[in-house]
Design a protein around this motif. Structure first.
Motif, PDB file in Angstrom:
ATOM      1  N   PHE A 109       0.834  -1.196   0.000  1.00 27.82           N
ATOM      2  CA  PHE A 109       0.000   0.000   0.000  1.00 27.82           C
ATOM      3  C   PHE A 109       0.867   1.244   0.000  1.00 27.82           C
ATOM      4  CE2 PHE A 109      -2.272   3.376   2.302  1.00 27.82           C
ATOM      5  CZ  PHE A 109      -3.401   3.483   1.508  1.00 27.82           C
ATOM      6  N   GLN A 120      -0.908   0.962  -5.760  1.00 22.57           N
ATOM      7  CA  GLN A 120      -0.480  -0.261  -5.077  1.00 22.57           C
ATOM      8  C   GLN A 120       0.705  -0.825  -5.867  1.00 22.57           C
ATOM      9  OE1 GLN A 120      -3.966  -0.287  -6.292  1.00 22.57           O
ATOM     10  NE2 GLN A 120      -4.357   1.042  -4.539  1.00 22.57           N
ATOM     11  N   SER A 148      -4.273  -2.193   0.527  1.00 22.77           N
ATOM     12  CA  SER A 148      -4.187  -2.009  -0.925  1.00 22.77           C
ATOM     13  C   SER A 148      -5.483  -2.408  -1.611  1.00 22.77           C
ATOM     14  CB  SER A 148      -3.024  -2.842  -1.490  1.00 22.77           C
ATOM     15  OG  SER A 148      -1.790  -2.419  -0.979  1.00 22.77           O
TER      16      SER A 148
END
Length: 297
Positions: free
Chosen positions: A180, A186, A244
């Motif tokens: 993340f 991401q 993420s």
């Protein structure tokens, strides 16, 4: 040109879809806030623990302290821990993991796979379904971890991987996951989990020299802190992927909501044009009929 009933039906369908995607975006935003809090709280602890390990390692006599988790072996059997989500509708979050994993296998572990010594441990239903369907050797026990993500459940999976490595079932373990960075970004990572690599090798800066007081002794502290660090690292990986996932879903649903809004504008314009064309046609028919009656009279 489509008739009014068809266009009106499409408008209703797109409106319903837009309401769903908007609601999913709001849910993902709420989950993201919690997931982001968890990972931001975990990162400093994980980084500090890694720094302590680096400093302790620098001052420990390797002849006196044995670290079985750092034992480098000839790579014959490999485990890839592949972390995805349980659900879809999150853009390219899962597909990027699938693509990266297959490229890694083709690039580095083709011979291991051909020998039947490549094993995958999917965490997340999407990874389990994808690789199971394609005939990979899959460990099935831990793909459900995200249904109840906490340290206790992550600990079970980490301990399984660590014990299998110590028993010689695997010579190398890598983890593939999405790190993340922010809501819209991401980053796919694959990190070597076992054997443990020298932390200082990742950083050119020398380790900070600290004169520790060991209680009860160096060997005991070292044997306790390395396994704990591995378990924390494993759990941190799952938290990174969870944050993420929510960020990717929030972004994907936001884009879907915006696209639905643009499509609604086009459909409403089409509806108005179709309706105006129908009205104009009726007027022309009435006028034509009135002229025909006038001429006939």
């Amino acid at each position: 040109m489509a008739n009014l009933k068809e266009v009106k039906g499409r408008i209703q369908s797109v409106t319903s879809t837009q309401q769903i995607t908007k609601a999913m975006k709001m849910v993902a935003a709420a989950k993201l806030r919690r997931a982001q809090d968890r990972i931001t709280q975990m990162r400093p602890y994980s980084q500090k623990l890694s720094a302590i390990i680096q400093n302790v390692s620098a001052g420990v006599d390797s002849d006196q302290v044995d670290n079985p988790y750092a034992e480098a072996k000839e790579v014959g059997k490999v485990l890839l821990v592949v972390v995805t989500s349980d659900r879809g509708l999150c853009g390219g979050f899962n597909s990027s993991i699938f693509k990266h994993t297959k490229a890694l296998v083709a690039r580095e572990y083709a011979d291991v796979e051909a020998a039947g010594n490549l094993m995958l441990m999917p965490i997340g239903k999407k990874a389990y379904d994808h690789f199971k369907k394609r005939g990979y050797n899959v460990i099935e026990d831990y793909h459900h971890l995200f249904s109840n993500l906490d340290f206790a459940h992550a600990l079970e999976a980490a301990e399984f991987v660590m014990s299998e490595f110590l028993e010689g079932e695997f010579d190398k373990v890598e983890i593939i996951y999405n790190e993340f960075k922010n809501v819209a970004t991401q980053i796919v990572r694959n990190e070597q989990f076992l054997p443990v690599q020298n932390v200082s090798a990742e950083d050119d800066a020398p380790a900070e020299t600290i004169d520790y007081i060991y209680e009860p002794n160096q060997k005991f502290i070292f044997s306790e802190i390395i396994p704990k660090s591995l378990k924390i690292q494993f759990y941190k990986t799952l938290l990174e992927s969870n944050a993420s996932e929510q960020g990717a879903r929030m972004t994907a649903m936001g884009q879907a909501t915006d696209n639905a809004g643009e499509l609604l504008k086009e459909l409403k314009l089409t509806y108005n044009r179709t309706r105006q064309a129908a009205i104009t046609k009726e007027i022309l028919e009435i006028v034509g009929g009135a002229e025909a009656l006038a001429q006939g009279g």
